[in-house]
Scaffold this active site. Structure first.
Site, PDB file in Angstrom:
ATOM      1  N   ASN A  73      -1.000  -4.418   7.726  1.00  0.00           N
ATOM      2  CA  ASN A  73      -1.547  -5.779   7.011  1.00  0.00           C
ATOM      3  C   ASN A  73      -0.741  -6.089   6.033  1.00  0.00           C
ATOM      4  OD1 ASN A  73      -3.188  -5.940   4.398  1.00  0.00           O
ATOM      5  ND2 ASN A  73      -3.315  -3.871   5.017  1.00  0.00           N
ATOM      6  N   CYS A 134      -0.920  -2.545  -4.772  1.00  0.00           N
ATOM      7  CA  CYS A 134      -0.753  -3.478  -3.540  1.00  0.00           C
ATOM      8  C   CYS A 134       0.595  -3.722  -3.125  1.00  0.00           C
ATOM      9  CB  CYS A 134      -1.657  -4.914  -3.598  1.00  0.00           C
ATOM     10  SG  CYS A 134      -1.522  -5.986  -2.065  1.00  0.00           S
TER      11      CYS A 134
HETATM   12  C1  LIG Z   1      -7.112  -5.432   5.987  1.00  0.00           C
HETATM   13  C2  LIG Z   1      -6.726  -4.828   4.635  1.00  0.00           C
HETATM   14  C3  LIG Z   1      -6.888  -5.313   3.434  1.00  0.00           C
HETATM   15  C4  LIG Z   1      -6.879  -4.593   2.085  1.00  0.00           C
HETATM   16  N1  LIG Z   1      -6.978  -5.103   0.852  1.00  0.00           N
HETATM   17  C5  LIG Z   1      -7.026  -4.363  -0.307  1.00  0.00           C
HETATM   18  C6  LIG Z   1      -7.236  -4.902  -1.624  1.00  0.00           C
HETATM   19  O1  LIG Z   1      -7.438  -6.216  -1.383  1.00  0.00           O
HETATM   20  N2  LIG Z   1      -7.313  -4.093  -2.458  1.00  0.00           N
HETATM   21  C7  LIG Z   1      -7.056  -2.712  -2.359  1.00  0.00           C
HETATM   22  O2  LIG Z   1      -6.849  -2.045  -3.414  1.00  0.00           O
HETATM   23  N3  LIG Z   1      -6.779  -2.319  -1.165  1.00  0.00           N
HETATM   24  C8  LIG Z   1      -6.813  -2.907  -0.098  1.00  0.00           C
HETATM   25  N4  LIG Z   1      -6.646  -2.262   1.053  1.00  0.00           N
HETATM   26  C9  LIG Z   1      -6.199  -0.849   1.241  1.00  0.00           C
HETATM   27  C10 LIG Z   1      -7.674  -0.217   1.457  1.00  0.00           C
HETATM   28  O3  LIG Z   1      -8.742  -0.397   0.618  1.00  0.00           O
HETATM   29  C11 LIG Z   1      -7.468   1.532   1.816  1.00  0.00           C
HETATM   30  O4  LIG Z   1      -6.993   2.000   0.801  1.00  0.00           O
HETATM   31  C12 LIG Z   1      -6.212   1.701   2.802  1.00  0.00           C
HETATM   32  O5  LIG Z   1      -6.481   0.777   3.829  1.00  0.00           O
HETATM   33  C13 LIG Z   1      -6.393   2.925   3.256  1.00  0.00           C
HETATM   34  O6  LIG Z   1      -7.658   3.575   3.791  1.00  0.00           O
HETATM   35  P1  LIG Z   1      -7.828   3.447   5.350  1.00  0.00           P
HETATM   36  O7  LIG Z   1      -6.868   4.403   6.255  1.00  0.00           O
HETATM   37  O8  LIG Z   1      -9.399   3.898   5.605  1.00  0.00           O
HETATM   38  O9  LIG Z   1      -7.745   1.937   5.768  1.00  0.00           O
HETATM   39  C14 LIG Z   1      -6.613  -2.915   2.233  1.00  0.00           C
HETATM   40  C15 LIG Z   1      -6.555  -2.722   3.405  1.00  0.00           C
HETATM   41  C16 LIG Z   1      -6.583  -3.307   4.640  1.00  0.00           C
HETATM   42  C17 LIG Z   1      -6.543  -2.673   6.014  1.00  0.00           C
END
Ligand SMILES: Cc1cc2nc3c(=O)[nH]c(=O)nc-3n(C[C@H](O)[C@H](O)[C@H](O)COP(=O)(O)O)c2cc1C
Length: 293
Positions: A73, A134
């Site tokens: 993403n 980020c």
């Molecule tokens: C579509 C999307 C948007 C995200 N937006 C943010 C965000 O705004 N701020 C942030 O700290 N992490 C953001 N993340 C990271 C997630 O919070 C998370 O730390 C990361 O996806 C790893 O976890 P997962 O494997 O369970 O998805 C985003 C992840 C995804 C997939």
């Protein structure tokens, strides 16, 4: 003693929690829609999408690409901005059935301080997740997260403005995460979140064109789990504050593995996008697994 089979945590930051599963930033909005569907019952804390000082449309599409193995993403912190969060979102979120932690992202140390100071004026949120990690914005963001001195400055700037708990969300993309975590702890953080997405890219080999308009983006998937387990393990041995794990959770055993590695709370992100009922499924699965031990 196995920290997991001895019993799951029933509180975090002094807040009673139904279990260890929390919602990851950017994958649940501000929790309002999931709450309206009754899907927060087994959720410990809701970590909001990033709030920035100004409204952001985010990056140009395409900004999501499913590789089949995981998700890329480059959303770029799309959000309504500080003023509308204060006037519209936080009043609505006051009725949330589970506590909200506000994820905050800024492009300078002073903006982190002033944004948190403004958010202090409104809302009954439980705390802040300071996003220094980020991968999808040009300025600030990840640049802070790779430099322990910058992590310390941002943490101190936020600490000065609030008595609510703070977690600092670290990046796996460059820098030394253990040093960054120690810098956050020494500067007043109440937890660290380990970690944000990993920088990744998908190219069409025929044209050389990237699948995401911006080029590279943040990669998340169950394949991250061993990478995150290792980082939670390393950071957890280096700091005394709680570690919130984020990355790669798909199955109940994934949650227990991260707790065994030293996490106190475990966020689900991409898994939640695929199945909004995942937190309750994980809670039931965890009960089953622990009954069998
Ligand atoms: C579509 C999307 C948007 C995200 N937006 C943010 C965000 O705004 N701020 C942030 O700290 N992490 C953001 N993340 C990271 C997630 O919070 C998370 O730390 C990361 O996806 C790893 O976890 P997962 O494997 O369970 O998805 C985003 C992840 C995804 C997939």
């Amino acid at each position: 003693m196995n920290p997991v089979t001895e019993g799951l945590p029933d509180s975090f930051w002094g807040i009673p929690v139904p279990g260890p599963v929390a919602l990851a930033s950017g994958t649940c909005g501000f929790g309002l829609e999931l709450d309206a569907m009754g899907l927060l019952a087994d959720v410990a804390l809701v970590f909001s999408k990033a709030v920035t000082p100004e409204p952001r449309d985010g990056n140009a599409p395409p900004r999501i690409h499913d590789t089949g193995y995981g998700l890329l993403n480059s959303i770029g912190l799309a959000n309504p901005g500080l003023d509308r969060v204060l006037s519209e979102v936080l009043p609505a979120a006051a009725g949330l059935s589970r506590p909200l932690v506000l994820n905050v992202a800024c492009e300078s140390v002073s903006a982190f301080g002033s944004t948190v100071a403004a958010l202090e004026a409104g809302g009954s949120h439980a705390g802040y997740e300071v996003n220094v990690s980020c991968p999808n914005v040009e300025a600030g963001g990840m640049a802070f997260g790779v430099d322990p001195a910058a992590v310390a400055s941002v943490t101190r700037a936020v600490r000065r403005e609030t008595r609510r708990p703070i977690t600092v969300k670290l990046t796996p993309n460059g820098g030394d995460m253990v040093s960054a975590a120690k810098a956050a702890e020494d500067s007043g953080a109440d937890a660290v979140t380990v970690c944000n997405t990993f920088l990744g890219m998908k190219l069409d080999w025929r044209t050389g064109r990237p699948a995401l308009a911006r080029g590279a983006g943040g990669y998340s998937s169950p394949a991250l789990l061993p990478l995150v387990v290792a980082r939670v393990w390393q950071v957890g041995r280096a700091v005394r504050i709680p570690v919130i794990a984020s990355g790669g959770v798909w199955e109940p055993g994934d949650v227990l593995e991260l707790l065994a590695a030293g996490a106190s709370l475990v966020q689900v992100g991409t898994g939640l996008l695929r199945r909004p009922s995942l937190p309750s499924e994980l809670a039931a699965g965890i009960r089953d697994l622990l009954c069998g031990t």
